[in-house]
Motif scaffolding. Structure first.
Motif, PDB file in Angstrom:
ATOM      1  N   TYR A 171      -8.367  23.406 -12.672  1.00 30.72           N
ATOM      2  CA  TYR A 171      -8.461  24.858 -12.679  1.00 30.72           C
ATOM      3  C   TYR A 171      -8.299  25.394 -11.259  1.00 30.72           C
ATOM      4  O   TYR A 171      -8.905  24.872 -10.317  1.00 30.72           O
ATOM      5  N   SER A 172      -7.484  26.403 -11.130  1.00 30.50           N
ATOM      6  CA  SER A 172      -7.251  27.005  -9.818  1.00 30.50           C
ATOM      7  C   SER A 172      -7.964  28.346  -9.761  1.00 30.50           C
ATOM      8  O   SER A 172      -7.595  29.291 -10.464  1.00 30.50           O
ATOM      9  N   SER A 173      -9.018  28.416  -8.942  1.00 22.57           N
ATOM     10  CA  SER A 173      -9.801  29.651  -8.836  1.00 22.57           C
ATOM     11  C   SER A 173      -9.209  30.576  -7.780  1.00 22.57           C
ATOM     12  O   SER A 173      -8.439  30.146  -6.908  1.00 22.57           O
ATOM     13  N   ALA A 174      -9.594  31.840  -7.866  1.00 19.95           N
ATOM     14  CA  ALA A 174      -9.110  32.816  -6.890  1.00 19.95           C
ATOM     15  C   ALA A 174      -9.509  32.415  -5.473  1.00 19.95           C
ATOM     16  O   ALA A 174      -8.722  32.554  -4.528  1.00 19.95           O
ATOM     17  N   ARG A 175     -10.717  31.888  -5.324  1.00 22.29           N
ATOM     18  CA  ARG A 175     -11.208  31.552  -3.988  1.00 22.29           C
ATOM     19  C   ARG A 175     -10.542  30.294  -3.435  1.00 22.29           C
ATOM     20  O   ARG A 175     -10.550  30.068  -2.230  1.00 22.29           O
ATOM     21  N   SER A 176      -9.990  29.467  -4.309  1.00 22.92           N
ATOM     22  CA  SER A 176      -9.308  28.272  -3.815  1.00 22.92           C
ATOM     23  C   SER A 176      -7.839  28.543  -3.496  1.00 22.92           C
ATOM     24  O   SER A 176      -7.215  27.795  -2.745  1.00 22.92           O
ATOM     25  N   GLU A 177      -7.284  29.618  -4.062  1.00 20.86           N
ATOM     26  CA  GLU A 177      -5.875  29.927  -3.823  1.00 20.86           C
ATOM     27  C   GLU A 177      -5.657  30.654  -2.497  1.00 20.86           C
ATOM     28  O   GLU A 177      -4.597  30.536  -1.887  1.00 20.86           O
ATOM     29  N   PHE A 178      -6.668  31.444  -2.061  1.00 19.97           N
ATOM     30  CA  PHE A 178      -6.509  32.203  -0.818  1.00 19.97           C
ATOM     31  C   PHE A 178      -7.463  31.688   0.243  1.00 19.97           C
ATOM     32  O   PHE A 178      -8.657  31.523   0.003  1.00 19.97           O
ATOM     33  N   LYS A 212     -14.625  18.843 -11.569  1.00 23.28           N
ATOM     34  CA  LYS A 212     -15.860  19.635 -11.580  1.00 23.28           C
ATOM     35  C   LYS A 212     -15.561  21.075 -12.001  1.00 23.28           C
ATOM     36  O   LYS A 212     -14.436  21.553 -11.866  1.00 23.28           O
ATOM     37  N   PRO A 213     -16.567  21.808 -12.512  1.00 22.85           N
ATOM     38  CA  PRO A 213     -16.384  23.239 -12.732  1.00 22.85           C
ATOM     39  C   PRO A 213     -16.045  23.925 -11.401  1.00 22.85           C
ATOM     40  O   PRO A 213     -16.514  23.482 -10.340  1.00 22.85           O
ATOM     41  N   PRO A 214     -15.263  24.999 -11.421  1.00 24.11           N
ATOM     42  CA  PRO A 214     -14.787  25.576 -10.155  1.00 24.11           C
ATOM     43  C   PRO A 214     -15.892  26.070  -9.232  1.00 24.11           C
ATOM     44  O   PRO A 214     -15.791  25.923  -8.017  1.00 24.11           O
ATOM     45  N   PRO A 271     -18.815  32.160  -5.184  1.00 22.65           N
ATOM     46  CA  PRO A 271     -19.156  31.307  -4.026  1.00 22.65           C
ATOM     47  C   PRO A 271     -17.976  30.431  -3.609  1.00 22.65           C
ATOM     48  O   PRO A 271     -16.999  30.272  -4.350  1.00 22.65           O
ATOM     49  N   ASP A 272     -18.101  29.864  -2.428  1.00 25.98           N
ATOM     50  CA  ASP A 272     -17.119  28.896  -1.951  1.00 25.98           C
ATOM     51  C   ASP A 272     -17.106  27.707  -2.911  1.00 25.98           C
ATOM     52  O   ASP A 272     -18.115  27.007  -3.055  1.00 25.98           O
ATOM     53  N   PRO A 273     -15.981  27.441  -3.585  1.00 24.92           N
ATOM     54  CA  PRO A 273     -15.965  26.356  -4.572  1.00 24.92           C
ATOM     55  C   PRO A 273     -16.110  24.963  -3.959  1.00 24.92           C
ATOM     56  O   PRO A 273     -16.465  24.009  -4.664  1.00 24.92           O
ATOM     57  N   LEU A 322      -9.202  41.855  -4.279  1.00 24.43           N
ATOM     58  CA  LEU A 322      -8.960  42.365  -5.633  1.00 24.43           C
ATOM     59  C   LEU A 322      -8.349  41.274  -6.502  1.00 24.43           C
ATOM     60  O   LEU A 322      -7.564  41.550  -7.409  1.00 24.43           O
ATOM     61  N   ASP A 323      -8.740  40.032  -6.234  1.00 23.21           N
ATOM     62  CA  ASP A 323      -8.082  38.896  -6.876  1.00 23.21           C
ATOM     63  C   ASP A 323      -8.923  38.178  -7.921  1.00 23.21           C
ATOM     64  O   ASP A 323      -8.401  37.341  -8.659  1.00 23.21           O
ATOM     65  N   ALA A 324     -10.224  38.455  -8.016  1.00 24.59           N
ATOM     66  CA  ALA A 324     -11.094  37.626  -8.851  1.00 24.59           C
ATOM     67  C   ALA A 324     -11.855  38.408  -9.915  1.00 24.59           C
ATOM     68  O   ALA A 324     -12.761  37.866 -10.544  1.00 24.59           O
ATOM     69  N   ASN A 325     -11.504  39.672 -10.119  1.00 28.16           N
ATOM     70  CA  ASN A 325     -12.176  40.501 -11.131  1.00 28.16           C
ATOM     71  C   ASN A 325     -13.685  40.551 -10.951  1.00 28.16           C
ATOM     72  O   ASN A 325     -14.461  40.565 -11.904  1.00 28.16           O
ATOM     73  N   GLU A 326     -14.122  40.557  -9.675  1.00 27.74           N
ATOM     74  CA  GLU A 326     -15.538  40.711  -9.367  1.00 27.74           C
ATOM     75  C   GLU A 326     -15.919  42.186  -9.450  1.00 27.74           C
ATOM     76  O   GLU A 326     -15.049  43.060  -9.572  1.00 27.74           O
TER      77      GLU A 326
END
Length: 350
Positions: free
Chosen positions: A20-27, A237-239, A54-56, A35-39
């Motif tokens: 799984y590629s999370s928003a925080r791991s891509e940038f 692991k979960p992201p 959080p930092d994955p 505005l990338d993670a729907n927070e």
């Protein structure tokens, strides 16, 4: 020494897995507007930046651990307690309904529970009567489908360190993963197996902040291993397996290394005190040596003594159902005041 091949024991579906590629791991980098993670852009009701994921990969936490534990960042996995690492190892390397793990009862119960949840068979070789590894029996307990060996040292519930030469034999002769669970290592004064990662590519060392650091309520543990095995952990692991609050609190705790050492020293002193005090009681038939923050004792009637202590509002653990632990109680080392009460209560036992 048996040649270890990680690729040969890794499950095929894990090899093919696209994590799984999370928003925080891509940038990575600096930005003012996210505005990338729907927070929730308006923030958290708690403040503290909790509206952000959080930092994955827990980079700050790993850097601090690197400084304290003398383990490179790339050799560290941070998990939701050591139990997450145990579960991930089984899921990564053991094929359900086919493979098995090897454990040495009496030992920590989550190895068996995690295996059963994942439909993995469990091979068991009892420790010797002195609670050490039985290499001759272990040779017979390993088969072609044994993928992981779990070694708890200091062992729970017995409290003792396992023989170094025996663990070395496993690492050199078993072509699979050898996990050394060091939850209680800080109470021993001996070197961690994490300092020997370069010698053994199949070694995984587990540690935790639950014991010596007193953070059981945070649920945070670590696995130290080769970069290749750590990559497997991070792949499956979960992201966001460690919350922002947990990362912040763990980082704060690790700033107080001296305080943790002072508390550990007190507990070790109190452990030695209890080991000596227990000698006066005839109903304690065996006092086992301990390298942990607890002591295992064999008594004449574990159920009776357990119920007596419960009635006096003192809770210990009855381990009599475990192999080689008949009529045995596991007693955690308490505060000096708690230990005073325990000793006085035991003096009044009839």
């Amino acid at each position: 020494m048996t040649e270890f091949n990680l690729d040969s024991i890794l499950r095929n579906n894990v090899k093919k897995l696209v994590p799984y590629s999370s928003a925080r791991s891509e940038f990575e980098g600096d930005a003012q507007i996210f505005l990338d993670a729907n927070e929730n852009s308006l923030g958290s009701t708690l403040g503290n930046n909790f509206h952000r994921y959080p930092d994955p990969l827990q980079k700050q936490l790993k850097q601090k651990l690197c400084a304290i534990k003398n383990v490179p960042v790339e050799n560290i996995f941070v998990g939701n307690g050591s139990d997450e690492a145990i579960d991930l190892l089984i899921r990564a390397f053991c094929n359900p309904g086919i493979d098995n793990i090897l454990i040495f009862p009496p030992t920590y119960g989550m190895y068996e529970v995690s295996a059963e949840i994942n439909d993995i068979a469990i091979n068991k070789v009892l420790l010797t009567n002195s609670y050490q590894l039985d290499i001759k029996a272990i040779k017979e307990g390993i088969d072609n489908n044994t993928k992981i060996i779990f070694v708890c040292s200091p062992n729970n519930p017995t409290g003792n360190l396992l023989n170094t030469a025996s663990i070395e034999w496993l690492l050199k002769n078993f072509n699979g993963i050898v996990v050394v669970d060091e939850a209680y290592i800080d109470f021993t004064g001996t070197q961690s197996w994490s300092q020997r990662l370069n010698e053994f590519p199949n070694l995984v060392v587990l540690q935790t902040l639950s014991k010596a650091w007193g953070l059981a309520g945070l649920r945070i543990g670590f696995a130290y291993s080769s970069k290749e095995i750590i990559h497997v952990f991070n792949k499956i692991k979960p992201p966001y397996n460690i919350s922002e609050a947990t990362q912040q609190l763990a980082l704060q705790a690790l700033q107080n290394e001296q305080k943790a050492k002072e508390k550990t020293n007190v507990l070790v002193q109190q452990r030695e005190r209890l080991l000596e005090e227990f000698k006066q009681f005839d109903f304690i038939t065996t006092i086992y040596p301990s390298d942990a923050n607890f002591i295992l004792v064999k008594v004449d009637d574990a159920k009776k003594l357990y119920q007596y202590l419960i009635a006096k509002t003192i809770v210990v653990r009855n381990r009599s159902s475990q192999p080689l632990c008949e009529n045995s109680l596991r007693i955690t080392v308490g505060t000096p005041g708690e230990n005073d009460v325990l000793i006085t209560t035991l003096k009044n036992y009839k």
